[in-house]
Design a protein around this motif. Structure first.
Motif, PDB file in Angstrom:
ATOM      1  N   THR A 156       0.842  -1.210   0.000  1.00 58.06           N
ATOM      2  CA  THR A 156       0.000   0.000   0.000  1.00 58.06           C
ATOM      3  C   THR A 156       0.870   1.250   0.000  1.00 58.06           C
ATOM      4  O   THR A 156       0.597   2.206  -0.739  1.00 58.06           O
ATOM      5  CB  THR A 156      -0.917  -0.007   1.232  1.00 58.06           C
ATOM      6  OG1 THR A 156      -1.719  -1.184   1.218  1.00 58.06           O
ATOM      7  CG2 THR A 156      -1.818   1.221   1.243  1.00 58.06           C
ATOM      8  N   ALA A 157       1.924   1.262   0.808  1.00 60.52           N
ATOM      9  CA  ALA A 157       2.833   2.410   0.862  1.00 60.52           C
ATOM     10  C   ALA A 157       3.502   2.631  -0.491  1.00 60.52           C
ATOM     11  O   ALA A 157       3.670   3.779  -0.935  1.00 60.52           O
ATOM     12  CB  ALA A 157       3.881   2.199   1.942  1.00 60.52           C
ATOM     13  N   SER A 158       3.871   1.551  -1.146  1.00 61.99           N
ATOM     14  CA  SER A 158       4.523   1.656  -2.454  1.00 61.99           C
ATOM     15  C   SER A 158       3.578   2.254  -3.494  1.00 61.99           C
ATOM     16  O   SER A 158       3.972   3.137  -4.278  1.00 61.99           O
ATOM     17  CB  SER A 158       4.994   0.267  -2.902  1.00 61.99           C
ATOM     18  OG  SER A 158       5.576   0.320  -4.184  1.00 61.99           O
ATOM     19  N   ARG A 159       2.337   1.792  -3.509  1.00 63.14           N
ATOM     20  CA  ARG A 159       1.358   2.333  -4.455  1.00 63.14           C
ATOM     21  C   ARG A 159       1.051   3.799  -4.158  1.00 63.14           C
ATOM     22  O   ARG A 159       0.831   4.602  -5.079  1.00 63.14           O
ATOM     23  CB  ARG A 159       0.083   1.497  -4.418  1.00 63.14           C
ATOM     24  CG  ARG A 159       0.260   0.082  -4.954  1.00 63.14           C
ATOM     25  CD  ARG A 159      -1.021  -0.715  -4.904  1.00 63.14           C
ATOM     26  NE  ARG A 159      -2.062  -0.124  -5.751  1.00 63.14           N
ATOM     27  CZ  ARG A 159      -3.298  -0.626  -5.866  1.00 63.14           C
ATOM     28  NH1 ARG A 159      -3.635  -1.715  -5.167  1.00 63.14           N
ATOM     29  NH2 ARG A 159      -4.179  -0.045  -6.651  1.00 63.14           N
ATOM     30  N   LEU A 160       1.066   4.157  -2.877  1.00 66.64           N
ATOM     31  CA  LEU A 160       0.819   5.554  -2.496  1.00 66.64           C
ATOM     32  C   LEU A 160       1.947   6.456  -3.003  1.00 66.64           C
ATOM     33  O   LEU A 160       1.690   7.561  -3.496  1.00 66.64           O
ATOM     34  CB  LEU A 160       0.697   5.658  -0.978  1.00 66.64           C
ATOM     35  CG  LEU A 160       0.353   7.041  -0.410  1.00 66.64           C
ATOM     36  CD1 LEU A 160      -1.078   7.429  -0.788  1.00 66.64           C
ATOM     37  CD2 LEU A 160       0.523   7.049   1.106  1.00 66.64           C
ATOM     38  N   ARG A 161       3.191   5.994  -2.905  1.00 69.12           N
ATOM     39  CA  ARG A 161       4.331   6.791  -3.384  1.00 69.12           C
ATOM     40  C   ARG A 161       4.254   6.997  -4.888  1.00 69.12           C
ATOM     41  O   ARG A 161       4.661   8.036  -5.404  1.00 69.12           O
ATOM     42  CB  ARG A 161       5.650   6.112  -3.015  1.00 69.12           C
ATOM     43  CG  ARG A 161       5.971   6.117  -1.527  1.00 69.12           C
ATOM     44  CD  ARG A 161       7.445   5.788  -1.283  1.00 69.12           C
ATOM     45  NE  ARG A 161       7.843   4.524  -1.867  1.00 69.12           N
ATOM     46  CZ  ARG A 161       7.685   3.346  -1.279  1.00 69.12           C
ATOM     47  NH1 ARG A 161       7.093   3.270  -0.086  1.00 69.12           N
ATOM     48  NH2 ARG A 161       8.096   2.234  -1.870  1.00 69.12           N
ATOM     49  N   LYS A 163       1.503   7.273  -6.631  1.00 65.38           N
ATOM     50  CA  LYS A 163       0.452   8.271  -6.888  1.00 65.38           C
ATOM     51  C   LYS A 163       0.841   9.648  -6.361  1.00 65.38           C
ATOM     52  O   LYS A 163       0.532  10.671  -6.981  1.00 65.38           O
ATOM     53  CB  LYS A 163      -0.862   7.814  -6.244  1.00 65.38           C
ATOM     54  CG  LYS A 163      -2.059   8.710  -6.551  1.00 65.38           C
ATOM     55  CD  LYS A 163      -3.347   8.118  -5.998  1.00 65.38           C
ATOM     56  CE  LYS A 163      -4.554   9.012  -6.279  1.00 65.38           C
ATOM     57  NZ  LYS A 163      -4.823   9.128  -7.726  1.00 65.38           N
ATOM     58  N   TYR A 164       1.519   9.682  -5.209  1.00 62.96           N
ATOM     59  CA  TYR A 164       1.936  10.950  -4.594  1.00 62.96           C
ATOM     60  C   TYR A 164       3.446  10.882  -4.333  1.00 62.96           C
ATOM     61  O   TYR A 164       3.877  10.514  -3.234  1.00 62.96           O
ATOM     62  CB  TYR A 164       1.196  11.182  -3.271  1.00 62.96           C
ATOM     63  CG  TYR A 164      -0.305  11.302  -3.409  1.00 62.96           C
ATOM     64  CD1 TYR A 164      -0.903  12.508  -3.763  1.00 62.96           C
ATOM     65  CD2 TYR A 164      -1.127  10.193  -3.180  1.00 62.96           C
ATOM     66  CE1 TYR A 164      -2.276  12.626  -3.884  1.00 62.96           C
ATOM     67  CE2 TYR A 164      -2.509  10.303  -3.291  1.00 62.96           C
ATOM     68  CZ  TYR A 164      -3.067  11.511  -3.652  1.00 62.96           C
ATOM     69  OH  TYR A 164      -4.441  11.624  -3.770  1.00 62.96           O
ATOM     70  N   PRO A 165       4.269  11.227  -5.319  1.00 61.23           N
ATOM     71  CA  PRO A 165       5.728  11.106  -5.176  1.00 61.23           C
ATOM     72  C   PRO A 165       6.302  11.874  -3.984  1.00 61.23           C
ATOM     73  O   PRO A 165       7.365  11.491  -3.465  1.00 61.23           O
ATOM     74  CB  PRO A 165       6.247  11.676  -6.502  1.00 61.23           C
ATOM     75  CG  PRO A 165       5.127  11.460  -7.467  1.00 61.23           C
ATOM     76  CD  PRO A 165       3.880  11.671  -6.659  1.00 61.23           C
ATOM     77  N   ASN A 166       5.632  12.921  -3.547  1.00 63.30           N
ATOM     78  CA  ASN A 166       6.139  13.689  -2.403  1.00 63.30           C
ATOM     79  C   ASN A 166       5.990  12.939  -1.086  1.00 63.30           C
ATOM     80  O   ASN A 166       6.653  13.267  -0.092  1.00 63.30           O
ATOM     81  CB  ASN A 166       5.415  15.037  -2.303  1.00 63.30           C
ATOM     82  CG  ASN A 166       5.798  15.978  -3.427  1.00 63.30           C
ATOM     83  OD1 ASN A 166       6.848  15.810  -4.041  1.00 63.30           O
ATOM     84  ND2 ASN A 166       4.949  16.955  -3.691  1.00 63.30           N
ATOM     85  N   VAL A 167       5.101  11.946  -1.068  1.00 61.94           N
ATOM     86  CA  VAL A 167       4.899  11.156   0.152  1.00 61.94           C
ATOM     87  C   VAL A 167       5.902  10.001   0.124  1.00 61.94           C
ATOM     88  O   VAL A 167       5.603   8.892  -0.294  1.00 61.94           O
ATOM     89  CB  VAL A 167       3.454  10.628   0.244  1.00 61.94           C
ATOM     90  CG1 VAL A 167       3.257   9.856   1.556  1.00 61.94           C
ATOM     91  CG2 VAL A 167       2.458  11.777   0.153  1.00 61.94           C
ATOM     92  N   ASN A 168       7.094  10.284   0.577  1.00 63.01           N
ATOM     93  CA  ASN A 168       8.197   9.335   0.444  1.00 63.01           C
ATOM     94  C   ASN A 168       8.367   8.509   1.718  1.00 63.01           C
ATOM     95  O   ASN A 168       9.393   8.557   2.398  1.00 63.01           O
ATOM     96  CB  ASN A 168       9.495  10.076   0.113  1.00 63.01           C
ATOM     97  CG  ASN A 168      10.603   9.125  -0.294  1.00 63.01           C
ATOM     98  OD1 ASN A 168      10.346   8.045  -0.826  1.00 63.01           O
ATOM     99  ND2 ASN A 168      11.837   9.515  -0.035  1.00 63.01           N
ATOM    100  N   ILE A 169       7.339   7.743   2.052  1.00 64.70           N
ATOM    101  CA  ILE A 169       7.357   6.919   3.264  1.00 64.70           C
ATOM    102  C   ILE A 169       7.276   5.452   2.864  1.00 64.70           C
ATOM    103  O   ILE A 169       6.378   5.050   2.121  1.00 64.70           O
ATOM    104  CB  ILE A 169       6.189   7.296   4.194  1.00 64.70           C
ATOM    105  CG1 ILE A 169       6.382   8.728   4.706  1.00 64.70           C
ATOM    106  CG2 ILE A 169       6.085   6.306   5.361  1.00 64.70           C
ATOM    107  CD1 ILE A 169       5.195   9.285   5.450  1.00 64.70           C
ATOM    108  N   SER A 170       8.238   4.678   3.340  1.00 68.16           N
ATOM    109  CA  SER A 170       8.272   3.257   3.012  1.00 68.16           C
ATOM    110  C   SER A 170       8.183   2.433   4.290  1.00 68.16           C
ATOM    111  O   SER A 170       8.442   2.927   5.391  1.00 68.16           O
ATOM    112  CB  SER A 170       9.552   2.905   2.244  1.00 68.16           C
ATOM    113  OG  SER A 170      10.696   3.219   3.017  1.00 68.16           O
ATOM    114  N   ILE A 171       7.821   1.175   4.140  1.00 73.49           N
ATOM    115  CA  ILE A 171       7.656   0.254   5.264  1.00 73.49           C
ATOM    116  C   ILE A 171       8.708  -0.841   5.168  1.00 73.49           C
ATOM    117  O   ILE A 171       8.852  -1.503   4.136  1.00 73.49           O
ATOM    118  CB  ILE A 171       6.246  -0.378   5.258  1.00 73.49           C
ATOM    119  CG1 ILE A 171       5.176   0.706   5.442  1.00 73.49           C
ATOM    120  CG2 ILE A 171       6.134  -1.450   6.337  1.00 73.49           C
ATOM    121  CD1 ILE A 171       5.246   1.438   6.765  1.00 73.49           C
TER     122      ILE A 171
END
Length: 334
Positions: A156-161, A163-171
């Motif tokens: 989910t975090a990867s797909r979010l990044r 769509k929103y490249p500025n949200v650079n949070i990984s798990i």
């Protein structure tokens, strides 16, 4: 005094409008990933249960449920704290078999919660439950399921990044498993929360095993109701929240009690009077399926993956004046 602390240089990555869109995206992505890996079907869930049914989650045993009378039924209802017990009964009623399960959107009111950055009196979570076999009531199987959930969160975090490249949070998908006793042994002079903070800072994806029973210090790591999780086969999933520089619990889960562990834990908790309820009788008589399950905080996942500093940025609730003042000019509370 407010328990809310907003980092000095905090600034939300997304504006309010994009945040709302991203919340919907996160929920859709995670549900797809979770249901695919665990073979779960979505079901409708109750907002309240009969107050005398024994189906409500007692949490740590001190929280008061929201009760209301229903004159037409000459009975009382209770807003659920969670669906921990209800799901197991539903699996029997819906005739689920080992290897399959259900999940539901759970909404609750926890009136005695003390709001802060991570806590609200409004709770929203994915409540899930899966039927297992006797052979799967093991620590290895629990760890396997935890890994599946972490993989779903990371996807989910990867797909979010994307769509929103500025949200650079990984798990980090490498989970550090540690028992509550091992954690106490590592930090004997710390409180349980201090232990979590210290350990998760070094191990950003952590699952603390065996929560509920008394440790060598004479105190449990945290309180757990004695009638749903088996205290020897449960735990909490925590992640390091970089924005707040703290450990964040995202999920509590476990393999559920069987007839033996139910009676043992009720005795330890001095709660043997609960055997008056139908649910407990069904567990004791082996009339309910063996299951594994838990709850996954929806707002907390959105906080984690969007780098938010306050849970009020991703859900609507009630806040005291001090919290509102602390968030002024830095955080937009919904």
């Amino acid at each position: 005094m407010s328990k809310t602390i907003i980092p000095t240089n905090y600034q939300s990555i997304l504006n309010v409008y994009d945040t709302q869109t991203a919340i919907g995206f996160i929920k859709r992505c995670f549900e797809e990933a979770m249901t695919g890996s665990l073979k779960l079907k979505r079901v409708s869930a109750p907002l309240f249960v009969n107050g005398q049914s024994g189906l409500n989650d007692n949490l740590s045993g001190v929280e008061r449920p929201v009760r209301f009378d229903v004159p037409s039924l000459n009975d009382d209802g209770e807003v659920v704290h969670s669906l921990a017990k209800w799901k197991r009964v539903a699996l029997k009623q819906y005739d689920f078999h080992p290897g399959n399960g259900l999940y539901a959107d759970m909404n609750a009111i926890r009136r005695d919660e003390i709001p802060d950055n991570l806590h609200s009196i409004y709770v929203d979570q994915w409540d899930w439950e899966r039927v297992i076999s006797e052979e799967q009531r093991t620590m290895d199987y629990l760890k396997k399921v935890v890994q599946s959930l972490v993989n779903a969160i990371a996807e989910t975090a990867s797909r979010l990044r994307t769509k929103y490249p500025n949200v650079n949070i990984s798990i980090d998908t490498e989970i550090s498993f540690i028992t509550s006793q091992e954690l106490e042994n590592l930090y004997p002079d710390f409180t349980p929360k201090e232990r979590e903070h210290a350990y998760v800072k070094e191990h950003p994806t952590t699952f603390i095993l065996q929560i509920g029973d008394v440790l060598e210090s004479g105190q449990p790591h945290d309180h757990r109701a004695p009638d749903y999780d088996d205290w020897s086969l449960n735990g909490d999933l925590l992640f390091w929240h970089d924005t707040l520089q703290c450990a964040m619990e995202l999920s509590s889960m476990g393999i559920r009690v069987d007839d033996k562990s139910l009676l043992e834990q009720l005795k330890k908790a001095d709660a043997e009077d609960r055997m008056m309820f139908d649910f407990h009788q069904q567990v004791a008589n082996n009339e309910l399926p063996l299951t594994i399950g838990g709850g996954i905080g929806q707002s907390r996942m959105c906080m984690l993956l969007l780098g938010k500093a306050h849970i009020g940025e991703v859900q609507v609730s009630l806040w005291d004046d001090e919290t509102i003042e602390a968030c002024k000019d830095k955080v937009f509370l919904l």
